[in-house]
Design a protein around this motif. Sequence first.
Motif: not given
Length: 809
Positions: A287, A289, A574, A619, A621, A628, A630, A761, A763
Amino acid sequence: MMKNLTCMIIFSCLLSYVAYAQEKQGVIRGFVMDSVTKKPIEYMTIALKKENTVLKSVIVEATGEFNFKEISSGKYVVTAIAVGYAPKNFPVEITASAKDINLGRIFIVGQSNDLKEVSVTADRPIIKQESDRIIYDIQADPEAKIMTALDMMRKVPLLSLDAEDNIQLKGSGNFKILINGKPSGMIARSPKDVLRSMPASSIQKIEVITTPPAKYDSEGLAGIINIITTKKIDNGYNGSLNLRHQGPVGGPSIGTYFTVKQNKLGITGYGGTGFYSSPNVFSETNRTTTGEDPTQLSNIGSRKFDNNFRYGGAEISYEIDTLNLITAELNPYSGYNNSSNDQRISLTGNQQNSSYDIIGKNKYRWSGFDATVNYQLGFKSDKSRLLTFSYKYTDNSNPQDNALTFMNRQNFLEPDYKQHNESKSREQTLQLDYVHPVKKVNIEGGIKGILRDNNSNYEYLVQDQGTGGFNVDPERTNKFDNNQDVIGFYNSYALNLDKWSFKAGVRAEGTFVKANFTSAGTNVNSDYFNIIPTLSMSHKFKDMSNMNFGFTQRIERPGIENLNPFVDRSVPNFESTGNPNLEAVVSNNFELTYSRFKKGNINIGVNYNYANNTIQSISIYNEADQITRSTFENIGKNKALTSNININFPITPKWNISMNGNFGYTWLEGTINGKITQNEGVTGYGYVNTGYKFANTWKANASFSYSAPWVQLQGSSSSNYYMSLSGSKEIIKDKLTLSAGINNPFTKYRYFTRTTEGANFVQTMKYQNYNRNFNASLNWKFGKLKDAIKKNQRSINNDDVKSSSKSGT
């Protein structure tokens, strides 16, 4: 062995024409005439058979004439068959002195009642098109003896498998799967787990219902997949046993079915178990960012798993008399998936860097039981009139345990933790169906009530650094209760004319939802009402072709995984959670299909689908805590235009080729954090298969498929391909068959990649799977059957809840 098998397939393809040419000798000809009108019968099918095996089939000319050319010496049977006429057989023999056989005029007697479906043993088409569905005859496919039910899904028109072996219908994962026209708890959790364990030889046919009639519940945006198992309930007994092994990924499996019939009582049973395991494979997540504090996250590791599924079923049928029939069905199932992950995680940025190792142990278990009772009442005045009462009970549980241990910590203080999820579901269904034919119109109507009770208890346990024990964290623990009641009414009409057929209906559904999320302090009470129309029509042409049009609306109701606000923190950095405020989605689907059946068959179609307010996985961030998150939101606007084609063509009596594929374009749009997000792209799937039958009961097959990347609102996945070579040998004719094959022989691994992008971000998840594997199976059929027994023509079909996309693998 596999080297020899590959050579056999290549050799058969190169020399098939030469071998066929060496057999060319005699001619068989004739004319078919209606016994009453004395006129030629156009488009009647004439089959040439030898020892109950169809060698050739032709469609007669407009004059009624047919002929088979270049036939080798021997004894044959010529069979004439068409809808509305009684089949007729003629034994013939070609010798050195009698090479030209002229049967002259053959008068065929018409039948008083039209046949719904007429077939000749061993020469039925693999694919059949109806106004609202495509039917794939598994038993007419020789590869059914070696493949699993999941493998066969690659060959069915409109169906495909992605790189994770998830089934897709017209490129969508939003559909419903039924077993024998009824929902099954064992298949609802994860279809691929069940179908991996089920031998294809236990399936009679697969129906892809793209315009579901009003009698079906309205759930499933893309349509319905109906798997019809092989259950010949006849006088006497019959059965089969299939043993299979696959490696290095996979394992042993066994499947069986049997039927017993004595007078008015019939019993069918089926069941099986299978293992699907994988050695360690590589996985990686990265990932990147942006913003005031850009970071780089790296998660590199390996994973392995072992999976087992056990399923069973029994159907009991008792015919009280010609008008009264009682049936009962029982379906137990259970299984587990154990997996372990070893990962090294590092997070770098402008501020503090951190790193640590994770050992993750995950255990998924499932078990359940379905029971159904049906009573069918006929009427003396018209035996086509039917009244059916049905009751269904379903009970299942799906416990899950996760345990994470952290080691080699650097600037990481999160304690070891465990997660436990105890989820259960109970469901009761009452249904009444009535069928009333009036001349050429068939009228159906019914009422249905579903009572669902879902509950789950999520616990998050944190390790006490002093004692080493684990204590429940109440802020990360959740109790969930969800009650969903559905009442539905439907009315439909079917009209069959000489050239046209029509199906139209409407379904009204009321849904009443009451949910309580204890730890989140959230109550959800959501009631909504939907009226769902459906229309399909078909026109037959004189050249054995037809055109079909269909329109329907479908509903997507959020399931328990979509609604539950419990936050899953099984992987640091996550988080994933449900959304209790989700609403149902309505989609609109239009399709146009052309089919032609002569020497081979061809299906060509185009489909357009659009829906607003669709449920999308999003998702986001958060730069403050570098996580992150979701969840699901009703934000999507989806449009998809898709074309599909299927061709099945016999090059020679022994060599066949088939092609199946779809090509389309998808548009997605949604608003995430106040910003409009759009994505679009090409979607598609292609499959080609060729098979050759040798004279000494050997058969060989080769296939190849390709899937284009999967388009999502915030990204896409990688493309993938699949190759298979297989062969089989009948050790005892129609009784014992030995088969073997290899999948993807040229590459040991395949790599699956999924990219997700947001405002700040990007990923990427990438993991490795074994691509090359070997399989072998032994299929044994036993017993003998006589005459048929009646079965219920109507039963319960609960296909109204969004299925889970989760799987243990």
